[in-house]
Structure formats: structure tokens, C-alpha cells
Enzyme design. Structure first.
Site: not given
Length: 734
Positions: A459, A529
Site C-alpha cells: 500500500e 479489517h
């Protein structure tokens, strides 16, 4: 018996050194141009250190004295179309690139200094001193120097922070069909940082025309390179990524120039990235006018030995030996550069009133106006011209029908990619699985295979690469983070780089980037998450925040995000993907204005402010608790600059009571700052403190029972409504 076989690296790792024959073969004009740049940069840096020693540089002065040959040797062959990013010690990198832009043929040190050089050095010194005439209007200082017109895309105070962006510039060059290249300068300390190694991998995988230039000056502040890595020849890292690499004496400008020539031929031919490691030395400490030996981490003898290899001394010797320059001409060039810096200083400085002889201060007229403080944190939205069509569902004249939320996510992106070739989509698995993990990019890879980029799991690298694309100005990247929690992995690129870039570099240059990410609460994916990032982004300058709750709104808000010249995070919720609602059937070109909330239910008792999936939960709770008449507002835009205070204010003045509803954990909640702002703005209209519904303190757990206990849904909103009817919050108003 076990067999062993030596494995050969697939790419070369070379050490390049010059001989006297190389110096004899070099074009005298090239050598004079090198000498001219070395002398100018040295004079500039020594004057900066003089000002720093007098307390006239506010903040650090990371000088490059001793390291000039690495920048000059590598940059002299670049054009203005080629781009560079630099490190916190980046004056020499910036100046060499800018000098090449204003004087493409270089300065012949036998002549006088041209006026453009004086102007360039004046603006650069002004920036380092924090003055209004600087390249970034005084906001960048020593560590944030940018001049895009010259291809100098920004030096960077975060070690290694500019490297992923340089990969973005390289992708833009290749996509545009040019042979331009990108050069990322960083030091030995950055060579061990994850974002740099991620960028190596990404650049090699995508065959990007980028040179990773390692200025190995032996020390990360006071820590020697041998203390922190088992292999101090840092260019060896290229072998692990199949990147051809050169190691060169960074005190020898011709050696650096020849290595860069070979590297440029490789990159301009379309063969992908390279690494150049230049071994060199900074004469002074990390910051300021004192040598490192003054702080005890290196010896005076070590410093003496490196100074004996000074690049200006080396260059002067060869020029004199070849008769390309006389001793008198060389001395005159040095004197000219020093005199020019003194003259520049006289423009920016004046005697200190009441001070001792020789004491000076910045001329008051040179400082930026304090009112310039927040200008350019975001743009002024002038990109939304009169041709932009705004719509709301209630007045929409096109065909509407019941639509699945995730379908319009993919459809509006496809429409924008069809009409705007600048839109590029990237993220993990966005090109596979029939539209990523949720179907949000369905059909895009088939329709636009060269603009839908499936990334490695890195990322930091691909977010930074997208930041580079946005700052390049030719593309509008759309980055997907599979879950919002992953923003912490890329926090440097999102918050230190992309979010701050526009303001930090003076406020003039757009950063048109869209980040899509979803809230995974309720899916059983646990603590890592499930987060709602709205509260984090709301406290970070530069970002606009969009939170669509209906299919119709998603289309209009995404169109607006993709037209906006600021970075925009579009927050989605996994619960909404499979939900249905009214959405467009064939018209995907309308917009919803920046800063416009929507009243989902008119009421008189309490102003309820919410977003994403909790809007529907608020509406359900209102149906369940008939004794209360809430006015429910879907905020849609959540950032400080885009909140619809007109709609909120009108409701607060009617109800006198506010309830902020969100699903996620209380610690990172969005409602905390919003409640504070509401109480400041509407204190006289409020009958009670602002009320809130949030999740618990802990992040949601895997256990279905514990996850449900950690988040808010309809039941928690209904409970809040009932509590407000019994504790006097909704007592008759006076």
C-alpha cells in the site's frame, strides 16, 4: 547426496571507475559545465550555513557540502522533461536540476553569471529562509523545494518518503509515450525503509523508467551504514529485484556522469528501472555548520581524508591539466559565485536595528503575510465550472429504478474511464475476481486493460505512486484499499505526502487523487479489517471526505470526487454493497455538489447527523420509536471544509438538540470533533449537550457476539431515542 548449485543473479551489478583516459576524452564544455554547477552549489550551501550560524535560517539547514558531485554528475544529462524527487538533504539536487532548466547548456565559468542564475538562487535561498518569494512561498523551507516546471518535483523531509512518488512520475512518463525518466534521490538510511524496497519491486514489476539514486554518505545522522546493514554496498539490493545496478565513486563527478549515461540509455530504451549508488561524504553534521567530529561520531582524520577527495579540487585539477580552464578563470568563477551569494543576501537581509555591528535580520517585507497560513490546504473548487450539472434524486429527470449499490460503483467508474482517459484505477486484485473482492471494479479490466493496474500488496508504494501521478498533472488516479484499516500501512503517503503536498509546496498545484476504501464492520473479519476511517481523515489536513449511502448519491458524489483537484477519500461500507436503492439506469454524468448534505427525514424534536450505512439504521430506529420525531441528516461530505453547516444549522435552530450517530469505535470516531464544532457554532441554540451513539472502545472481534457488542446499529439508535424521551433531553422547549 544433496546437490548445491550456485545461482546467478539475472541482472548486472557493476562498479564503474574513471581513468585519466576518460578525463582526456571528456568534452571540455561538459567539464566546464560540471565545474560551474559544483562551484555555484558549493557557494550557495556555504552561504546557507553562514546564515544558519547567525540564526537566520528558521529550522534545519541540511547542507550538501561535499556531496555536490553526485547531483551534478547525475543530473547534467537530464532534460526539463525528466523529473527528480529529492531527500531532506536536497539543496544540491534541486539546484542542479533547476540550473539545467534555466541554462540547458550549463554555465561557462569563463564568463559572467547570467541573470536567470541569480534569480534562481535568490528564490531558492528565500525558500530556505521561509520567505514569500521562495518557490513554495516560504512553506517548504530547506526540506521541501519544488519547481515542477524544471522537473524538480519536490524534496522530502520524510526519509524515503518521495521514492514512491517518483515511481508515479515514471509511470506517467511511460504512459505518455515519452522517453522521459524519473530519478529518486535518497540516502543510505532510506535504503532500509519499506516504502523504498516496495518501490523497487513495483518499478521492476511494471518496468518503469526510474533511477533509484542512493547517495551513500556513510551516516544516517550519526549512525554508520555498517552498523545497520550487513552489506554496506547498498546497490546490491538491486539484484533481489532484477534491477541493473551501478556502484560509483560519488566524489568523482565524471564517474557519476558516465554511470548515469549508461543508466539513461537503459531507461530511455524502455528496459525498466536502474539503481546507482554513489559513495560520497557530507562534510558537516546532519544539520548546521559544524562537522560531525564536533559531535563525536566520526573522527577529524576521517573527515580530512574525505576532504582530500573534494570534487571541486578534482575537477579543477583536470581542467587545468587539459587547458580547458586557467587557474585565474577558476578562481574568478569561485569569487563570482561567492559575490553573487553576498549580493543575494543583501537583498533579503538588513542590519538588525539596535544590534551589534554585522548583525542582520530578514527584511520584514520579505516575510509571507500571516493571513496566507491556511491558503491552499485545499483548492477553491474553481474546477467546477458552469457546465457541471448538479442533481438530487427528488428532482432527477432521468430514469430511476431499484439498483444494487455495488453495481453503480462499477458502472460510474467505467463511465468516467470511458470519457476521461486520465483516470487510472489501481489496487490489490482490482483486475481479477470479476471486479475485485466485492465486484466494485467489475468489467473495468476488460474494457481498460492498460489503466486498471493490479498491484502488489504494498500500500505504501502504490499509494505513493498514485500521489506522484496526481502531482504529475496528467492523470487522475483512483486507488482502492481493500479495507480502511490498511490506510495505517500507507499512513506516510496518505497523510505526510498526499494530504500535505498542495499546501506544503505553496498551494498552487492540484493533487487530484481519489482513494476508495470500505468499512468492513459486521463481516467477522475482526479488529484489522473493520475500522471506520472518517475520524482519522477528518483530522488530517488536505483531504476531502465523501461517504455515500445510496446508489443515486454514489454516482453523483463519485463524479464530483473525480472532478475535484484535491485528494478525496470515498468511504464505502460493506453492508451497502449488497443493499438496493434508487439509482440511475442510463444517466451517469450528474454531480452532487461539494458540501451538500441531504435531509432524509424531516422532524422537529432532534437533529440526527449520520453517514454511510448508519443513515438507514437511523431511519429504522425512527420507525420503531414512534414517540420521537427526529430530523435525520445524511452528511455525505465529512471533511472540515465541506460540511454543510447551512443544513445542519437550520435543523439545530429548529430542534435545539443534536444526536450524532456512527457505527465505529469511540476512540477513532468522527463525531468527537463534529460535536465540539457544533457546540462552538450553535451553543446559544442548543438546549442540551450534543448526544452521541458510537461503538465501544475496542475494535470489533471475530466472535459474532463480541463483534455485535462492539458496534452500533438500529438497536443502539433506538435506545438513544428512548433514553432522550425519558431523561428530559426532549422535554418541551421554552
Amino acid at each position: 547426496m544433496t546437490k548445491h548449485q550456485d545461482l546467478a543473479a539475472p541482472t548486472p551489478w557493476l562498479e564503474l571507475t574513471t581513468t585519466e583516459a576518460d578525463w582526456d576524452a571528456a568534452d571540455p564544455d561538459l567539464l566546464r559545465a560540471m565545474f560551474g554547477q559544483l562551484v555555484l552549489i558549493r557557494a550557495f550551501e556555504e552561504y546557507v550555513l553562514e546564515l544558519a550560524g547567525s540564526g537566520l535560517v528558521h529550522g534545519p539547514a541540511h547542507s550538501s557540502v561535499g556531496q555536490e558531485a553526485g547531483a551534478v554528475g547525475s543530473i547534467l544529462s537530464l532534460t526539463s522533461a525528466d523529473t527528480i524527487t529529492g531527500s531532506h538533504r536536497g539543496h544540491h539536487q534541486f539546484l542542479s536540476k533547476a540550473l539545467g532548466h534555466v541554462l540547458p547548456g550549463g554555465w561557462d565559468p569563463r564568463g559572467d553569471l547570467p541573470a536567470p542564475v541569480t534569480d534562481l538562487l535568490t528564490r531558492t535561498l528565500a525558500e530556505i529562509c521561509g520567505l514569500a518569494r521562495g518557490f513554495c512561498r516560504g512553506r517548504g523551507g530547506s526540506m521541501h523545494l519544488q519547481w515542477p516546471e524544471a522537473g524538480a518535483m519536490g524534496t522530502n523531509a520524510i526519509v524515503g518518503g518521495g521514492v514512491p512518488q517518483a515511481a508515479g512520475f515514471a509511470w506517467a512518463h511511460r504512459r505518455a509515450g515519452t522517453d522521459a525518466v524519473s530519478v529518486a534521490y535518497f540516502g543510505d538510511g532510506a535504503a532500509n525503509i519499506g516504502s523504498v524496497l516496495e518501490s523497487f519491486n513495483l518499478a521492476a514489476a511494471w518496468s518503469l523508467p526510474i533511477c533509484f539514486f542512493i547517495e551513500n554518505n556513510q551516516y544516517a545522522v550519526s549512525t554508520h551504514v555498517r552498523e545497520v546493514t550487513a552489506e554496506p554496498r547498498l546497490s546490491v539490493r538491486g539484484l533481489g529485484f532484477a534491477i541493473p545496478s551501478w556502484r560509483v565513486d560519488g566524489m568523482d563527478p565524471l564517474a557519476v556522469h558516465l554511470a548515469m549515461g549508461e543508466a539513461l540509455a537503459h531507461m530511455r530504451a524502455g528496459n525498466g528501472p536502474v539503481i546507482i549508488e554513489a559513495d560520497l561524504y557530507r562534510y558537516y553534521h546532519q544539520n548546521g555548520p559544524f562537522p560531525g567530529s564536533a559531535f563525536g561520531y566520526r573522527s577529524k582524520e576521517e573527515e580530512r581524508q574525505w576532504r582530500q577527495r573534494d570534487p571541486i579540487t578534482l575537477m579543477t585539477g583536470h581542467l587545468l591539466r587539459r587547458g580547458a580552464l586557467t587557474e585565474q578563470e577558476a578562481g574568478r568563477a569561485v569569487d563570482q559565485a561567492a559575490a553573487m551569494m553576498r549580493a543575494i543576501g543583501d537583498r533579503l537581509l538588513e542590519p538588525l536595528p539596535g544590534g551589534k555591528p554585522g548583525q542582520r535580520r530578514i527584511r520584514p517585507s520579505e516575510w509571507p503575510e500571516p493571513g496566507f497560513r491556511d491558503v491552499g490546504v485545499r483548492g477553491d473548487l474553481s474546477e467546477f465550472g458552469s457546465e457541471v450539472r448538479y442533481e438530487e434524486e427528488a428532482t432527477f429527470s432521468g430514469r430511476l429504478d431499484e439498483r444494487e449499490f455495488v453495481d453503480v460503483v462499477a458502472e460510474v467508474m467505467a463511465r468516467r474511464m470511458e470519457t476521461d482517459p486520465a483516470v487510472v484505477v489501481m489496487g490489490e486484485d482490482v483486475h481479477r475476481l470479476k471486479g475485485g473482492t466485492n465486484g466494485a471494479t467489475k468489467g473495468l479490466a476488460d474494457a481498460f486493460p492498460d489503466r486498471v493496474l493490479g498491484t502488489p500488496i504494498s500500500e505504501n508504494a502504490f499509494a505513493g505512486l498514485a500521489g506522484g501521478l496526481a502531482m504529475d498533472g496528467r492523470y487522475r488516479p483512483v486507488v482502492e484499499f481493500m479495507y480502511a484499516d490498511f490506510l495505517w500501512v500507507a499512513a506516510d503517503q496518505l497523510f505526510n505526502q498526499i494530504g500535505k503536498a498542495r499546501h506544503m509546496f505553496g498551494g498552487d498545484h492540484p493533487v487530484p487523487l481519489v482513494l476508495r476504501s470500505k468499512v468492513g464492520t459486521g463481516t467477522g473479519y475482526g479488529s484489522q479489517h473493520s475500522m471506520d476511517p472518517a475520524g482519522i481523515f477528518a483530522t488530517a489536513p488536505g483531504w476531502r471526505i465523501v461517504a455515500p449511502s445510496t446508489p443515486f448519491d454514489y454516482v453523483g458524489l463519485m463524479n464530483t470526487a473525480l472532478r475535484c483537484d484535491d485528494p478525496v477519500v470515498v468511504i464505502e461500507h460493506v453492508d451497502l454493497y449488497t443493499s438496493t436503492g434508487t439509482g440511475p439506469m442510463d444517466d451517469l454524468d450528474y454531480h452532487i455538489p461539494v458540501g451538500r448534505a441531504a435531509v432524509r427525514r424531516a422532524g422537529r424534536d432532534v437533529t440526527v447527523l449520520s453517514y454511510l450505512s448508519m443513515v438507514a439504521h437511523c431511519l429504522e430506529a425512527a420507525e420503531q420509536v414512534g414517540e420521537i420525531d427526529p430530523e435525520i441528516i445524511d452528511l455525505r461530505w465529512l471533511d472540515r471544509a465541506s460540511i454543510d453547516w447551512d443544513t445542519i444549522g437550520a435543523s439545530v435552530m429548529k430542534t435545539g438538540t443534536v444526536l450524532i450517530v456512527e457505527q465505529g469505535a469511540v476512540g477513532t470516531s468522527y463525531g468527537g470533533w463534529l460535536a465540539d464544532e457544533i457546540q462552538r457554532r450553535y451553543f446559544d441554540w442548543l438546549d442540551h449537550p450534543v448526544q452521541r451513539v458510537t461503538g465501544g472502545e475496542a475494535s470489533p472481534s471475530i466472535s459474532k457476539v463480541l463483534e455485535r457488542a462492539a458496534i452500533a446499529r438500529t438497536e443502539e439508535v433506538a435506545a438513544a431515542f428512548r433514553r432522550m424521551t425519558t431523561d428530559g433531553t426532549l422535554a418541551p422547549r421554552h
